[in-house]
Design an enzyme around this catalytic site. Structure first.
Site, mmCIF file in Angstrom:
data_model
loop_
_atom_site.group_PDB
_atom_site.id
_atom_site.type_symbol
_atom_site.label_atom_id
_atom_site.label_comp_id
_atom_site.label_asym_id
_atom_site.label_seq_id
_atom_site.Cartn_x
_atom_site.Cartn_y
_atom_site.Cartn_z
ATOM 1 N N THR A 117 0.809 -1.212 0.000
ATOM 2 C CA THR A 117 0.000 0.000 0.000
ATOM 3 C C THR A 117 0.844 1.266 0.000
ATOM 4 O O THR A 117 1.971 1.276 0.535
ATOM 5 C CB THR A 117 -0.909 0.029 1.248
ATOM 6 O OG1 THR A 117 -1.578 1.290 1.327
ATOM 7 C CG2 THR A 117 -0.104 -0.147 2.529
ATOM 8 N N TYR A 141 -2.188 0.361 10.016
ATOM 9 C CA TYR A 141 -2.393 -0.311 8.729
ATOM 10 C C TYR A 141 -1.140 -0.203 7.871
ATOM 11 O O TYR A 141 -0.608 -1.202 7.373
ATOM 12 C CB TYR A 141 -3.592 0.297 8.003
ATOM 13 C CG TYR A 141 -3.673 -0.107 6.550
ATOM 14 C CD1 TYR A 141 -3.887 -1.442 6.188
ATOM 15 C CD2 TYR A 141 -3.520 0.842 5.533
ATOM 16 C CE1 TYR A 141 -3.940 -1.818 4.848
ATOM 17 C CE2 TYR A 141 -3.591 0.471 4.206
ATOM 18 C CZ TYR A 141 -3.792 -0.852 3.868
ATOM 19 O OH TYR A 141 -3.840 -1.219 2.546
#
Length: 330
Positions: A117, A141
């Site tokens: 990501t 995250y």
């Protein structure tokens, strides 16, 4: 030989499975169906319901199906949730990714494609952001994904094992053929939420923060069509199978749109006005993140086909409407 797709019943994973099936590749999906759907998996693919943290199950699946490559999507993806539940995210995204990597090494699976990501960059000092930028995640995250990247690099240095870590920017849209799309309950992706609002499933859409240092004060993101993202995965898999070295690459279009610009695109495509409510910033959000993507273009020969915001919105809207026609709003 077979490709194992973890999380293959989810949004991006189901698109990957359909693409592999289109290429006549044998595929097996491992998914616990916490956010994915069994119906989203192409019928030609084998399916095993289970948790990627179950190492005995991983060993069995790899041996039983003759797995020679793993494409790893399974994980948790909501930034604010990771801030509220960091330990849950480190368990699901890092500890369980370690289990998948360990199973690959233990069973001689040499090719591994990882769903990473742009959140690993945090608030990058330079836009567009390249792969060599400082890695300073703003959320658990992002940190959980970065930790998996570090594991992959260490494992590749110690074993006969190569990987591609693809750092996604904001994934949106749906299969142009209408076979699958974003169906997660309570999804937080902006285009998904805006389309649901346009169709009356949500009473309004919230804009989280209008005081960022951006042209209109709202966050700016690089939106990539899911079909273009999947093409990058296919090319990464072929790259590894050809004996090429491991790769870390951004997947984006090198162009950003603000939240308000995206909402205007949804209004334009849907032909209506959206009810919008301004809300405070969310913890863990970056003001602006846009990809520099020379590496994926040059190394993998990747070129986008669907890099038009209205097209991305149009495919997302078509998918939501098709779900309503099937009464498939689970």
């Amino acid at each position: 030989m077979t490709v194992l797709v973890t999380g293959g019943a989810g949004y991006i994973g189901s698109h990957m499975v359909w693409e592999l099936v289109d290429r006549d590749e044998p595929v097996v999906v491992l998914d616990r169906l916490s956010t994915g759907f069994r119906w989203a998996v192409a019928p030609e693919a084998a399916f095993v319901e289970g948790d990627i943290g179950d190492e005995a199950l991983l060993d069995d699946v790899i041996a039983r199906f003759g797995v020679d490559a793993i494409i790893h999507f399974a994980g948790s993806v909501v930034v604010p949730d990771s801030v509220a539940d960091p330990l849950g995210y480190y368990l699901n995204n890092t500890v369980k990714s370690r289990a998948v990597i360990a199973a690959a090494v233990r069973n001689g699976v040499r090719h591994f494609v990882f769903s990473s990501t742009s959140a690993v960059y945090g608030d990058p000092p330079t836009i567009p952001v390249g792969e060599d930028a400082p890695l300073k995640p703003l959320s658990p995250y992002g940190t959980s994904k970065l930790m998996t990247e570090l594991m992959l690099a260490d494992v590749a240095a110690a074993h006969d094992f190569r990987y591609a870590a693809l750092r996604y920017f904001n994934v949106a849209g749906a299969d142009p053929k209408g076979r699958t799309g974003q169906s997660t309950r309570g999804a937080t992706h902006l285009i998904k939420v805006a389309v649901e609002t346009a169709l009356g499933d949500r009473p309004e859409i919230q804009v989280f923060g209008t005081d960022y240092d951006t042209p209109d004060g709202t966050g700016v993101r690089d939106y990539i069509h899911v079909a273009d993202l999947i093409d990058a995965h296919v090319r990464a898999l072929d790259h590894l199978r050809a004996g090429n070295p491991s790769l870390i690459a951004n997947c984006g279009y090198e162009r950003g749109f603000s939240v308000l610009e995206v909402l205007k695109a949804v209004e334009r495509v849907a032909g209506l006005s959206l009810p919008v409510r301004i809300a405070p910033r969310r913890p863990g959000d970056s003001p602006k993140v846009v990809a520099r993507s020379e590496r994926v273009r040059q190394v993998l020969g990747w070129a986008p086909r669907w890099d038009d915001l209205d097209t991305i919105v149009g495919h997302a809207l078509a998918w939501e409407r098709s779900r309503r026609r099937r009464n498939d709003l689970r």
